[in-house]
Scaffold this motif. Structure first.
Motif, PDB file in Angstrom:
ATOM      1  N   SER A   1       0.926  -1.318  -0.087  1.00  0.00           N
ATOM      2  CA  SER A   1       0.090   0.007   0.032  1.00  0.00           C
ATOM      3  C   SER A   1       1.073   1.465   0.113  1.00  0.00           C
ATOM      4  O   SER A   1       2.179   1.128   0.128  1.00  0.00           O
ATOM      5  CB  SER A   1      -0.698  -0.012   1.351  1.00  0.00           C
ATOM      6  OG  SER A   1      -0.050  -0.168   2.415  1.00  0.00           O
ATOM      7  N   GLU A   2       0.269   2.508  -0.109  1.00  0.00           N
ATOM      8  CA  GLU A   2       1.009   3.729  -0.051  1.00  0.00           C
ATOM      9  C   GLU A   2       2.103   3.989   1.194  1.00  0.00           C
ATOM     10  O   GLU A   2       3.093   4.262   0.916  1.00  0.00           O
ATOM     11  CB  GLU A   2      -0.015   4.734  -0.197  1.00  0.00           C
ATOM     12  CG  GLU A   2       0.676   6.194  -0.251  1.00  0.00           C
ATOM     13  CD  GLU A   2      -0.275   7.279  -0.324  1.00  0.00           C
ATOM     14  OE1 GLU A   2       0.149   8.684  -0.325  1.00  0.00           O
ATOM     15  OE2 GLU A   2      -1.647   7.151  -0.583  1.00  0.00           O
ATOM     16  N   VAL A   3       1.768   3.627   2.308  1.00  0.00           N
ATOM     17  CA  VAL A   3       2.547   3.432   3.245  1.00  0.00           C
ATOM     18  C   VAL A   3       2.695   2.026   4.050  1.00  0.00           C
ATOM     19  O   VAL A   3       1.463   1.066   3.885  1.00  0.00           O
ATOM     20  CB  VAL A   3       2.202   4.214   4.552  1.00  0.00           C
ATOM     21  CG1 VAL A   3       2.226   5.711   4.214  1.00  0.00           C
ATOM     22  CG2 VAL A   3       0.754   4.440   4.803  1.00  0.00           C
ATOM     23  N   PRO A   4       3.673   1.453   4.315  1.00  0.00           N
ATOM     24  CA  PRO A   4       3.581  -0.071   4.863  1.00  0.00           C
ATOM     25  C   PRO A   4       2.692  -0.421   5.943  1.00  0.00           C
ATOM     26  O   PRO A   4       2.343   0.489   6.820  1.00  0.00           O
ATOM     27  CB  PRO A   4       5.096  -0.239   5.310  1.00  0.00           C
ATOM     28  CG  PRO A   4       5.961   0.939   4.741  1.00  0.00           C
ATOM     29  CD  PRO A   4       4.895   1.977   4.500  1.00  0.00           C
ATOM     30  N   ARG A   5       1.894  -1.385   5.711  1.00  0.00           N
ATOM     31  CA  ARG A   5       1.036  -1.903   6.854  1.00  0.00           C
ATOM     32  C   ARG A   5       1.814  -2.601   7.860  1.00  0.00           C
ATOM     33  O   ARG A   5       2.334  -3.812   7.503  1.00  0.00           O
ATOM     34  CB  ARG A   5      -0.050  -2.423   6.018  1.00  0.00           C
ATOM     35  CG  ARG A   5      -0.891  -1.846   5.410  1.00  0.00           C
ATOM     36  CD  ARG A   5      -1.894  -2.626   4.340  1.00  0.00           C
ATOM     37  NE  ARG A   5      -2.813  -3.238   5.183  1.00  0.00           N
ATOM     38  CZ  ARG A   5      -3.984  -2.830   5.764  1.00  0.00           C
ATOM     39  NH1 ARG A   5      -4.270  -1.421   5.568  1.00  0.00           N
ATOM     40  NH2 ARG A   5      -4.887  -3.456   6.413  1.00  0.00           N
TER      41      ARG A   5
ATOM     42  N   LEU B   1      -0.408   1.052  11.518  1.00  0.00           N
ATOM     43  CA  LEU B   1      -0.378   0.195  12.146  1.00  0.00           C
ATOM     44  C   LEU B   1      -1.590  -0.640  12.207  1.00  0.00           C
ATOM     45  O   LEU B   1      -2.555  -0.334  12.487  1.00  0.00           O
ATOM     46  CB  LEU B   1      -0.145   0.439  13.728  1.00  0.00           C
ATOM     47  CG  LEU B   1      -0.115  -0.699  14.861  1.00  0.00           C
ATOM     48  CD1 LEU B   1       0.801  -1.445  14.723  1.00  0.00           C
ATOM     49  CD2 LEU B   1      -0.120   0.149  16.277  1.00  0.00           C
ATOM     50  N   VAL B   2      -1.294  -1.785  11.488  1.00  0.00           N
ATOM     51  CA  VAL B   2      -2.868  -2.536  11.313  1.00  0.00           C
ATOM     52  C   VAL B   2      -3.111  -4.022  12.121  1.00  0.00           C
ATOM     53  O   VAL B   2      -4.271  -4.497  12.427  1.00  0.00           O
ATOM     54  CB  VAL B   2      -2.871  -3.050   9.845  1.00  0.00           C
ATOM     55  CG1 VAL B   2      -2.943  -1.742   9.023  1.00  0.00           C
ATOM     56  CG2 VAL B   2      -1.703  -3.859   9.404  1.00  0.00           C
TER      57      VAL B   2
ATOM     58  N   ASN C   1      -5.100  -9.068   7.156  1.00  0.00           N
ATOM     59  CA  ASN C   1      -4.795  -7.714   7.247  1.00  0.00           C
ATOM     60  C   ASN C   1      -3.884  -7.047   6.234  1.00  0.00           C
ATOM     61  O   ASN C   1      -3.443  -5.864   6.519  1.00  0.00           O
ATOM     62  CB  ASN C   1      -4.293  -7.314   8.729  1.00  0.00           C
ATOM     63  CG  ASN C   1      -5.389  -7.237   9.882  1.00  0.00           C
ATOM     64  OD1 ASN C   1      -6.060  -6.462  10.000  1.00  0.00           O
ATOM     65  ND2 ASN C   1      -5.412  -8.562  10.540  1.00  0.00           N
ATOM     66  N   GLU C   2      -3.436  -8.099   5.385  1.00  0.00           N
ATOM     67  CA  GLU C   2      -2.458  -7.581   4.193  1.00  0.00           C
ATOM     68  C   GLU C   2      -1.182  -6.813   4.914  1.00  0.00           C
ATOM     69  O   GLU C   2      -0.932  -5.809   4.302  1.00  0.00           O
ATOM     70  CB  GLU C   2      -3.311  -6.558   3.122  1.00  0.00           C
ATOM     71  CG  GLU C   2      -4.357  -7.578   2.574  1.00  0.00           C
ATOM     72  CD  GLU C   2      -5.162  -6.454   1.639  1.00  0.00           C
ATOM     73  OE1 GLU C   2      -4.841  -5.025   1.572  1.00  0.00           O
ATOM     74  OE2 GLU C   2      -6.022  -7.008   0.960  1.00  0.00           O
ATOM     75  N   VAL C   3      -0.478  -7.417   6.100  1.00  0.00           N
ATOM     76  CA  VAL C   3       0.525  -6.979   6.465  1.00  0.00           C
ATOM     77  C   VAL C   3       1.947  -6.849   5.597  1.00  0.00           C
ATOM     78  O   VAL C   3       1.917  -7.843   4.861  1.00  0.00           O
ATOM     79  CB  VAL C   3       0.943  -7.754   7.722  1.00  0.00           C
ATOM     80  CG1 VAL C   3       2.217  -7.338   8.384  1.00  0.00           C
ATOM     81  CG2 VAL C   3      -0.259  -7.548   8.766  1.00  0.00           C
ATOM     82  N   ASP C   4       2.532  -5.784   5.521  1.00  0.00           N
ATOM     83  CA  ASP C   4       3.736  -5.818   4.809  1.00  0.00           C
ATOM     84  C   ASP C   4       4.809  -6.056   5.534  1.00  0.00           C
ATOM     85  O   ASP C   4       5.783  -6.741   4.954  1.00  0.00           O
ATOM     86  CB  ASP C   4       3.889  -4.188   4.189  1.00  0.00           C
ATOM     87  CG  ASP C   4       2.814  -4.018   3.158  1.00  0.00           C
ATOM     88  OD1 ASP C   4       2.707  -4.751   2.124  1.00  0.00           O
ATOM     89  OD2 ASP C   4       2.306  -2.838   3.409  1.00  0.00           O
ATOM     90  N   ALA C   5       4.778  -5.531   6.937  1.00  0.00           N
ATOM     91  CA  ALA C   5       6.133  -6.069   7.709  1.00  0.00           C
ATOM     92  C   ALA C   5       5.743  -6.074   9.135  1.00  0.00           C
ATOM     93  O   ALA C   5       4.864  -5.465   9.532  1.00  0.00           O
ATOM     94  CB  ALA C   5       7.018  -4.617   7.530  1.00  0.00           C
TER      95      ALA C   5
ATOM     96  N   VAL D   1       9.736  -0.131   8.056  1.00  0.00           N
ATOM     97  CA  VAL D   1       9.442   0.817   6.820  1.00  0.00           C
ATOM     98  C   VAL D   1      10.210   0.814   5.693  1.00  0.00           C
ATOM     99  O   VAL D   1       9.972   0.544   4.384  1.00  0.00           O
ATOM    100  CB  VAL D   1       9.134   2.447   7.117  1.00  0.00           C
ATOM    101  CG1 VAL D   1       9.077   3.137   5.896  1.00  0.00           C
ATOM    102  CG2 VAL D   1       8.133   2.808   8.092  1.00  0.00           C
ATOM    103  N   TRP D   2      11.632   0.490   5.896  1.00  0.00           N
ATOM    104  CA  TRP D   2      12.654   0.430   5.058  1.00  0.00           C
ATOM    105  C   TRP D   2      12.734  -0.949   4.274  1.00  0.00           C
ATOM    106  O   TRP D   2      12.956  -1.018   3.114  1.00  0.00           O
ATOM    107  CB  TRP D   2      13.883   0.643   5.526  1.00  0.00           C
ATOM    108  CG  TRP D   2      15.278   0.587   4.623  1.00  0.00           C
ATOM    109  CD1 TRP D   2      15.813   1.510   4.068  1.00  0.00           C
ATOM    110  CD2 TRP D   2      15.804  -0.688   4.269  1.00  0.00           C
ATOM    111  NE1 TRP D   2      16.909   1.119   3.391  1.00  0.00           N
ATOM    112  CE2 TRP D   2      16.982  -0.223   3.429  1.00  0.00           C
ATOM    113  CE3 TRP D   2      15.747  -2.101   5.008  1.00  0.00           C
ATOM    114  CZ2 TRP D   2      18.142  -1.111   3.082  1.00  0.00           C
ATOM    115  CZ3 TRP D   2      16.833  -2.810   4.458  1.00  0.00           C
ATOM    116  CH2 TRP D   2      17.978  -2.370   3.505  1.00  0.00           C
TER     117      TRP D   2
END
Length: 258
Positions: free
Chosen positions: A2-6, A32-33, A62-66, A238-239
């Motif tokens: 997404s636009e910002v990491p989840r 924060l999801v 929750n489609e978590v990125d990290a 984030v990185w």
């Protein structure tokens, strides 16, 4: 992504977990999801906390990125394995892993990006550079490493102290370590003294002493608040989000390497 990491946080009811939730909620560069914990608390500072046993499913839903993890070695290894299955990047600040648990993290890095660090303080990163330079410049000086942490810390020496010792070993070779001293124990040539102290609520202190016959050099770092570790770990999350599978180092985050 997404636009910002989840972002997801494990151990949400622990010391570091609470700090992560508080700081993550204030940041605009992440979302924060998900927060999970193995304890029975349902909410921390207004953030809903789910049962950690449901993490594999919740990462996908929750489609978590990290994911950011500061828990315990056995739990952390399971959480990172769940990240590997779900395609989620993992930032690990947990210390005290045994060989098998460390191997599990390495295996996960074949599927997803994994960044493990014993300390997420930028000051500690600078201390490591200074220690390496000093040890190289003073090859005949005795070395002692002392760390102090809160009375609830389980592993000793701390993960950061072990990282400093590994940095020293890279320059001097593998020398014997003496953990504290008692009785008749004159210092042996080449040994490295290691001392762990536990008291109150100290977030973290690390000191490296290099002593010669007529002078000594002391390099130290003191964390005044756990927020320094939490912010660094969130920077890493984030990185790391959206990067390819592999094993990453916090130094790459500080230097903003590609």
């Amino acid at each position: 992504m997404s636009e910002v990491p989840r972002i997801a946080v494990t151990g949400a009811t622990g010391r570091m977990g609470r700090e992560l939730l508080a700081l993550a909620s204030e940041r605009e560069d992440l979302d924060l999801v998900l927060a999970v914990s193995g304890s029975a608390e349902d909410e921390v500072d207004g953030v809903r906390v789910a049962d950690a046993e449901a993490l594999p499913r919740l990462l996908v839903e929750n489609e978590v990125d990290a994911l950011v993890d500061f828990t315990a070695p056995a739990a952390s290894a399971e959480y990172v394995a769940a990240c590997a299955d779900a395609g989620v990047a993992a930032v690990v600040g947990t210390t005290g892993f045994d060989v098998e648990q460390e191997a599990a993290l390495t295996q996960a890095s074949e599927s997803v990006p994994v960044l493990k660090a014993s300390n997420f303080s930028r000051g500690i990163a600078a201390l490591r550079r200074a220690v390496r330079e000093a040890v190289a410049a003073l090859p005949d000086f005795d070395v002692e490493v002392t760390e102090t942490h809160h009375n609830g810390k389980r592993d000793a020496p701390s993960g950061t102290a072990n990282t400093l010792l590994e940095d020293i070993d890279e320059l001097r070779g593998d020398h014997p370590r003496v953990h504290g001293r008692e009785g008749d124990q004159p210092r042996e040539d080449g040994e490295i003294g290691v001392h762990a102290r536990r008291a109150g609520g100290v977030p973290g202190e690390h000191d490296v002493l290099l002593g010669g016959d007529h002078e000594y050099l002391s390099l130290s770092h003191t964390a005044l608040d756990r927020g320094v570790f939490a912010d660094g770990a969130l920077d890493a999350a984030v990185w790391l989000s959206g990067r390819g599978a592999g094993w990453y180092d916090f130094g790459a985050v500080i230097n903003d390497e590609e």
